[in-house]
Scaffold this active site. Structure first.
Site, mmCIF file in Angstrom:
data_model
loop_
_atom_site.group_PDB
_atom_site.id
_atom_site.type_symbol
_atom_site.label_atom_id
_atom_site.label_comp_id
_atom_site.label_asym_id
_atom_site.label_seq_id
_atom_site.Cartn_x
_atom_site.Cartn_y
_atom_site.Cartn_z
ATOM 1 N N SER A 185 0.796 -1.238 0.000
ATOM 2 C CA SER A 185 0.000 0.000 0.000
ATOM 3 C C SER A 185 0.825 1.282 0.000
ATOM 4 O O SER A 185 0.259 2.364 -0.168
ATOM 5 C CB SER A 185 -0.955 0.020 1.188
ATOM 6 O OG SER A 185 -2.028 -0.848 0.955
ATOM 7 N N LYS B 211 0.276 3.448 -2.937
ATOM 8 C CA LYS B 211 -0.939 4.263 -3.095
ATOM 9 C C LYS B 211 -0.634 5.753 -3.030
ATOM 10 O O LYS B 211 -1.360 6.562 -3.591
ATOM 11 C CB LYS B 211 -1.967 3.865 -2.021
ATOM 12 C CG LYS B 211 -2.457 2.422 -2.181
ATOM 13 C CD LYS B 211 -3.329 1.984 -1.010
ATOM 14 C CE LYS B 211 -3.788 0.529 -1.185
ATOM 15 N NZ LYS B 211 -4.514 0.018 -0.012
ATOM 16 N N TYR C 103 -3.633 -3.265 -10.265
ATOM 17 C CA TYR C 103 -3.501 -2.990 -8.824
ATOM 18 C C TYR C 103 -2.569 -3.996 -8.147
ATOM 19 O O TYR C 103 -1.706 -3.629 -7.334
ATOM 20 C CB TYR C 103 -4.893 -2.994 -8.187
ATOM 21 C CG TYR C 103 -4.873 -2.866 -6.679
ATOM 22 C CD1 TYR C 103 -4.616 -1.642 -6.063
ATOM 23 C CD2 TYR C 103 -5.121 -3.969 -5.866
ATOM 24 C CE1 TYR C 103 -4.593 -1.529 -4.677
ATOM 25 C CE2 TYR C 103 -5.103 -3.854 -4.483
ATOM 26 C CZ TYR C 103 -4.835 -2.646 -3.894
ATOM 27 O OH TYR C 103 -4.810 -2.540 -2.521
ATOM 28 N N TYR D 46 -4.811 3.954 8.141
ATOM 29 C CA TYR D 46 -6.157 3.368 8.272
ATOM 30 C C TYR D 46 -6.797 3.716 9.613
ATOM 31 O O TYR D 46 -6.734 4.865 10.042
ATOM 32 C CB TYR D 46 -6.104 1.846 8.039
ATOM 33 C CG TYR D 46 -5.273 1.486 6.844
ATOM 34 C CD1 TYR D 46 -5.672 1.890 5.568
ATOM 35 C CD2 TYR D 46 -4.077 0.791 6.963
ATOM 36 C CE1 TYR D 46 -4.901 1.598 4.454
ATOM 37 C CE2 TYR D 46 -3.305 0.482 5.848
ATOM 38 C CZ TYR D 46 -3.717 0.894 4.609
ATOM 39 O OH TYR D 46 -2.956 0.609 3.533
ATOM 40 N N VAL E 201 1.182 -3.547 3.993
ATOM 41 C CA VAL E 201 1.226 -4.837 4.683
ATOM 42 C C VAL E 201 2.516 -5.626 4.433
ATOM 43 O O VAL E 201 2.724 -6.671 5.041
ATOM 44 C CB VAL E 201 -0.003 -5.740 4.379
ATOM 45 C CG1 VAL E 201 -1.274 -5.152 4.947
ATOM 46 C CG2 VAL E 201 -0.122 -6.040 2.906
#
Ligand code: GLN
Length: 310
Positions: A70, A73, A195, A246, A264
């Site tokens: 991530s 992103k 992705y 998050y 992760v």
């Protein structure tokens, strides 16, 4: 330790942090929902700091490649925002979700518009839009990371991408659900392929500290050209602070006090605007998907140096 001045080397503070982390028991568990990531040793630890002039300081496994997941992103958001500007915000929000990164629950209440670009649903929207604009979102990302890090060997890990694809029902569900609201342009299998490749990019702390520097330089790339307006760089830093970890973003802001983004694979990137960028890696995660030793190390860094946005 004294508060750092702009001429201070970061090496002593990194070494002190690594020693402290080494003595700390309890490192969390590697992500096992992507089987190819499950085998990493949670005792591994690396940390790098990049100065705005491109000097990189590092400790431990700071040159060891790991799965960016991530962390990518942040870069796809920057690349898409640079192209389409504020029109992006009609398709994805900018509020913390207070939910796990792969949650589906808010999407139906909020008509297929994800809360922010850093939860998986929001990242899928950003990658979809970048793919429409470039014809190759993951390729665009890889090329950007190679250029900004100065490492032409960066590449996708096809095994990790295939592993995630084989266990990708939840991301597939998010993609199809948003497509049903008209918020995805490309065929969902094409989007998922992009992705998963994006997430599989293999990088080191040194690579990522350098590649993140445009956010500390208020939107300016390594070669001096501008990717983002100063305002857009501020916007991305703000979303990292409020949404980058998050449903732990409040605690991360409390402990670390910097814009940050976790993945992760065990990496976390963080920005001290106008000063430096950091990347820390340790594969053991807490229950919210953030690296245990990574958050602890960043906490110690801002505490020891006084460098934070607050
Ligand atoms: N590829 C991972 C996923 O989609 C990324 C999640 C993360 O790093 N938090 O589940």
């Amino acid at each position: 330790m004294a508060i750092m001045t702009s001429s201070t080397t970061f090496q002593p503070v990194l070494e002190r942090i690594a020693e402290e982390i080494e003595r700390t028991p309890g490192r969390g568990r590697p992500a096992d929902y992507i089987p190819a990531l499950a085998a990493r040793d949670p005792r591994r630890f690396g940390m790098a700091v990049a100065d705005l002039d491109g000097t990189v300081y590092g400790v431990g496994d700071w040159r060891e490649p790991f799965s960016a997941q991530s962390l990518t992103k942040v870069f796809t958001l920057a690349l898409d925002l640079a192209r389409e500007g504020d029109a992006l915000w009609e398709h994805v929000g900018r509020e913390p979700s207070g939910n796990p990164f792969n949650s589906l629950v808010q999407l139906e209440y909020e008509n297929g518009i994800p809360r922010n670009p850093f939860i998986n649903a929001g990242a899928l929207v950003v990658t979809d839009r970048l793919h429409t604009r470039t014809g190759d979102a993951s390729g665009e990302l890889l090329s950007f990371l190679r250029t900004e890090s100065g490492n032409p060997d960066l590449t996708f890990d096809e095994e990790v991408a295939a592993s995630e694809s084989a266990h990708g029902d939840r991301n597939a569900a998010l993609g199809h659900f948003m497509a049903s609201y008209g918020n995805i342009d490309n065929p969902v299998p094409t989007l998922l392929d992009q992705y998963f490749r994006q997430c599989s990019v293999t990088v080191s702390c040194a690579d990522l500290a350098l590649a993140t520097s445009f956010l500390a330089r208020h939107g300016i790339r390594a070669d001096g050209t501008r990717l983002l307006t100063r305002s857009q760089a501020k916007q991305i830093n703000a979303i990292m602070l409020t949404c980058g970890t998050y449903d732990a973003a409040g605690d991360f802001a409390y402990r670390v006090g910097l814009p940050g983004k976790s993945g992760v694979g065990g990496g976390i990137i963080a920005v001290v605007p106008g000063r430096c960028t950091l990347c820390v890696w340790s594969p053991g995660l807490d229950e919210r998907g953030n690296s245990v030793a990574g958050v602890a190390a960043l906490d110690r860094f801002t505490t020891l140096t006084g460098l934070s946005v607050f």
